[in-house]
Design an enzyme around this catalytic site. Structure first.
Site, PDB file in Angstrom:
ATOM      1  N   CYS A 135      46.563  43.018  23.587  1.00 25.94           N
ATOM      2  CA  CYS A 135      46.568  43.412  25.022  1.00 25.94           C
ATOM      3  C   CYS A 135      47.781  42.782  25.840  1.00 25.94           C
ATOM      4  O   CYS A 135      47.924  43.079  26.738  1.00 25.94           O
ATOM      5  CB  CYS A 135      45.288  42.871  25.513  1.00 25.94           C
ATOM      6  SG  CYS A 135      43.764  43.627  24.786  1.00 25.94           S
ATOM      7  N   HIS A 275      45.641  43.271  33.295  1.00 26.64           N
ATOM      8  CA  HIS A 275      45.125  43.900  32.135  1.00 26.64           C
ATOM      9  C   HIS A 275      43.688  44.327  32.388  1.00 26.64           C
ATOM     10  O   HIS A 275      42.778  43.580  32.876  1.00 26.64           O
ATOM     11  CB  HIS A 275      45.211  42.822  30.780  1.00 26.64           C
ATOM     12  CG  HIS A 275      44.389  43.550  29.573  1.00 26.64           C
ATOM     13  ND1 HIS A 275      44.627  44.680  29.313  1.00 26.64           N
ATOM     14  CD2 HIS A 275      43.447  43.077  28.860  1.00 26.64           C
ATOM     15  CE1 HIS A 275      43.790  44.949  28.384  1.00 26.64           C
ATOM     16  NE2 HIS A 275      43.013  44.059  27.737  1.00 26.64           N
ATOM     17  N   ASN A 305      39.309  49.736  28.200  1.00 26.40           N
ATOM     18  CA  ASN A 305      40.238  48.926  27.674  1.00 26.40           C
ATOM     19  C   ASN A 305      41.274  49.565  26.631  1.00 26.40           C
ATOM     20  O   ASN A 305      40.701  49.768  25.704  1.00 26.40           O
ATOM     21  CB  ASN A 305      39.589  47.629  27.102  1.00 26.40           C
ATOM     22  CG  ASN A 305      40.602  46.228  26.791  1.00 26.40           C
ATOM     23  OD1 ASN A 305      41.831  46.859  26.642  1.00 26.40           O
ATOM     24  ND2 ASN A 305      40.148  45.459  26.518  1.00 26.40           N
TER      25      ASN A 305
HETATM   26  O1  UT7 Z   1      41.207  42.895  26.151  1.00 23.37           O
HETATM   27  C1  UT7 Z   1      40.685  42.269  24.965  1.00 23.37           C
HETATM   28  C2  UT7 Z   1      40.141  40.937  25.850  1.00 23.37           C
HETATM   29  N1  UT7 Z   1      38.734  41.517  25.885  1.00 23.37           N
HETATM   30  C3  UT7 Z   1      37.906  41.029  26.936  1.00 23.37           C
HETATM   31  O2  UT7 Z   1      38.263  40.566  27.974  1.00 23.37           O
HETATM   32  C4  UT7 Z   1      36.581  41.077  26.787  1.00 23.37           C
HETATM   33  C5  UT7 Z   1      35.731  40.131  27.436  1.00 23.37           C
HETATM   34  N2  UT7 Z   1      34.340  40.013  27.465  1.00 23.37           N
HETATM   35  C6  UT7 Z   1      33.439  40.928  28.187  1.00 23.37           C
HETATM   36  O3  UT7 Z   1      33.924  41.771  28.752  1.00 23.37           O
HETATM   37  C7  UT7 Z   1      31.899  40.600  28.048  1.00 23.37           C
HETATM   38  O4  UT7 Z   1      31.749  39.348  27.393  1.00 23.37           O
HETATM   39  C8  UT7 Z   1      31.090  41.831  27.333  1.00 23.37           C
HETATM   40  C9  UT7 Z   1      31.196  43.042  28.148  1.00 23.37           C
HETATM   41  C10 UT7 Z   1      31.806  42.063  26.072  1.00 23.37           C
HETATM   42  C11 UT7 Z   1      29.667  41.457  27.221  1.00 23.37           C
HETATM   43  O5  UT7 Z   1      29.132  41.245  28.435  1.00 23.37           O
HETATM   44  P1  UT7 Z   1      28.215  39.883  28.721  1.00 23.37           P
HETATM   45  O6  UT7 Z   1      27.657  39.963  30.098  1.00 23.37           O
HETATM   46  O7  UT7 Z   1      29.177  38.611  28.408  1.00 23.37           O
HETATM   47  O8  UT7 Z   1      27.074  40.355  27.818  1.00 23.37           O
HETATM   48  P2  UT7 Z   1      26.544  39.534  26.655  1.00 23.37           P
HETATM   49  O9  UT7 Z   1      27.326  39.573  25.535  1.00 23.37           O
HETATM   50  O10 UT7 Z   1      26.176  37.953  26.873  1.00 23.37           O
HETATM   51  O11 UT7 Z   1      24.922  40.262  26.252  1.00 23.37           O
HETATM   52  C12 UT7 Z   1      24.129  40.116  27.067  1.00 23.37           C
HETATM   53  C13 UT7 Z   1      22.753  41.202  26.452  1.00 23.37           C
HETATM   54  C14 UT7 Z   1      22.686  40.705  24.937  1.00 23.37           C
HETATM   55  O12 UT7 Z   1      21.148  40.897  24.928  1.00 23.37           O
HETATM   56  P3  UT7 Z   1      20.409  39.621  24.829  1.00 23.37           P
HETATM   57  O13 UT7 Z   1      20.911  38.773  23.556  1.00 23.37           O
HETATM   58  O14 UT7 Z   1      20.436  38.822  25.942  1.00 23.37           O
HETATM   59  O15 UT7 Z   1      18.837  40.372  24.428  1.00 23.37           O
HETATM   60  C15 UT7 Z   1      23.462  41.780  24.336  1.00 23.37           C
HETATM   61  O16 UT7 Z   1      22.628  41.979  22.907  1.00 23.37           O
HETATM   62  O17 UT7 Z   1      23.264  42.389  26.782  1.00 23.37           O
HETATM   63  C16 UT7 Z   1      23.179  42.998  25.077  1.00 23.37           C
HETATM   64  N3  UT7 Z   1      24.436  44.020  25.076  1.00 23.37           N
HETATM   65  C17 UT7 Z   1      24.116  45.080  25.340  1.00 23.37           C
HETATM   66  N4  UT7 Z   1      23.160  45.912  26.044  1.00 23.37           N
HETATM   67  C18 UT7 Z   1      23.216  47.035  26.347  1.00 23.37           C
HETATM   68  C19 UT7 Z   1      25.527  43.884  24.502  1.00 23.37           C
HETATM   69  N5  UT7 Z   1      26.104  45.018  24.410  1.00 23.37           N
HETATM   70  C20 UT7 Z   1      25.284  45.934  25.120  1.00 23.37           C
HETATM   71  C21 UT7 Z   1      25.424  47.278  25.411  1.00 23.37           C
HETATM   72  N6  UT7 Z   1      24.206  47.957  25.931  1.00 23.37           N
HETATM   73  N7  UT7 Z   1      26.352  48.082  25.239  1.00 23.37           N
END
Ligand code: UT7
Length: 348
Positions: A135, A275, A305
């Site tokens: 990225c 980004h 992204n």
């Molecule tokens: O360009 C490269 C750099 N990449 C980035 O900058 C990405 C950085 N990370 C992020 O943007 C975020 O961490 C994500 C968008 C990937 C995830 O968001 P989050 O608020 O950190 O969610 P999480 O991973 O803590 O997940 C929260 C919950 C989980 O469920 P439980 O364990 O709380 O029951 C996940 O399983 O949300 C669940 N979950 C989803 N639910 C519905 C994860 N993905 C999804 C989804 N739809 N697509």
């Protein structure tokens, strides 16, 4: 094209001796962007994995993303963006000295996507290579192009970032497949002048965080095999929460570092182009840096992204809709796999 190296100016030349600041002024003569026509909405993703438009929108700010056609690869996207950039710059392909293609999704490992682009553009005088920095690739490419032009080695460098992220995400993994999209952004780098030039760059890496964002089976460590494919190791793996925390911190730090290096503060910035990974990362960094929201350029809602392509795609939109004016101060910041980060300050 081979150009004799000139005598370089002393380090304390007219650029004020700022470390990382180019000696011979370098600017962007043309920008182009291209996104495939196929739109994939969050509602479509609801039919593929257990997710919802509401979750994706509130957690990421993404509403839709573009997906390359089955017969489109990164070089096809790069070609279209490059032609726009060259046309805008008024540069004929045969006048390009060097082509750099930042990409995490080359058409294949070799020949390089930059070589494929060189042939298809008819850039008969150009050297060409791919740049692997995920990225942060566009800013790393911009710094490379600027250094080569500043030194007098080259006059015209095309940096064409292109990504088909849809080919490397696991469409069964809801935590990653909702995030990424396909697209390309290209810029033509040429000698500038004192009023229109790159002012400085800040490049950084922390390889100890490499495991947080990777494609395990994509090279010599784990060559593709029936077993690696069975385990899905050819797809992006990301520790989302860890990368999120890193991203917010580094966008702020890398912004302040390049601003300070060049003698500016956040209040001097006219346009901030981070980004485009997640609107929550952008909002948190913008709040800490104190930028007003209308000065922040975003496209993550429409493209998701697009890795190395996200910053030049946003820059192209900023130029095309006439928002950026000559003399504006543009701050660009990339972050991602490596872990790596890169910021650039440009006087448009
Ligand atoms: O360009 C490269 C750099 N990449 C980035 O900058 C990405 C950085 N990370 C992020 O943007 C975020 O961490 C994500 C968008 C990937 C995830 O968001 P989050 O608020 O950190 O969610 P999480 O991973 O803590 O997940 C929260 C919950 C989980 O469920 P439980 O364990 O709380 O029951 C996940 O399983 O949300 C669940 N979950 C989803 N639910 C519905 C994860 N993905 C999804 C989804 N739809 N697509």
């Amino acid at each position: 094209m081979s150009v004799p190296l000139p005598d370089l100016p002393a380090a304390s030349g007219s650029h004020g001796g700022i470390p990382g600041s180019p000696a011979r002024p370098v600017s962007i003569a043309g920008v182009g962007g291209y996104a495939p026509s196929r739109v994939m909405t969050n509602h479509e993703l609801e039919t593929m994995v257990e997710t919802s438009d509401e979750w994706i929108t509130t957690r990421t700010g993404i509403r839709e993303r573009r997906i390359a056609a089955p017969d489109e690869a990164s070089s096809d996207l790069a070609l279209k963006a490059s032609r726009c950039a060259l046309e805008q710059a008024g540069i004929h392909p045969r006048d390009i000295d060097l082509i750099i293609v930042p990409t995490a999704t080359p058409d294949m490992i070799f020949p390089g996507t930059a070589c494929i682009l060189q042939d298809r553009l008819g850039a008969t005088s150009a050297g060409a290579f791919d740049l692997s920095s995920a990225c942060t690739g566009f800013i790393y490419g911009a710094a490379t192009a600027t250094g080569l032009i500043a030194s007098g080695m080259y006059d015209t460098v095309l940096v064409a970032a292109a990504e088909c992220m849809s080919r490397i995400v696991d469409w069964n993994d809801r935590s990653t497949c909702i995030l990424f999209g396909d697209g390309a952004g290209a810029a033509v780098f040429r000698p500038g002048d004192e009023t229109s030039r790159f002012l400085g760059f800040e490049l950084g890496t922390d390889g100890s965080g490499g495991d947080l964002l990777k494609i395990p089976s994509s090279g010599s460590r784990i060559p593709p095999s029936p077993e690696s494919v069975e385990n899905g190791q050819q797809y992006i793996q990301m520790a989302g929460g860890e990368v999120f925390k890193f991203a917010v911190r580094i966008v702020v730090d890398a912004s302040l570092a390049v601003l300070e290096k060049c003698g500016f503060t956040p209040s001097d910035v006219d346009w901030f182009i981070p980004h485009q990974a997640n609107i929550r990362i952008i909002d948190a960094a913008v709040k800490r840096l104190g930028f007003s929201p209308e000065r922040v350029v975003t496209n993550v809602d429409r493209y998701g992204n697009t890795s190395a392509a996200s910053i030049p795609l946003a820059l192209d939109e900023l130029r095309r809709d006439g928002r950026v004016q000559k003399g504006d101060l543009v701050l660009m910041v990339g972050f991602g796999a490596g872990l790596s980060w890169a910021s650039a300050l440009l006087r448009w």
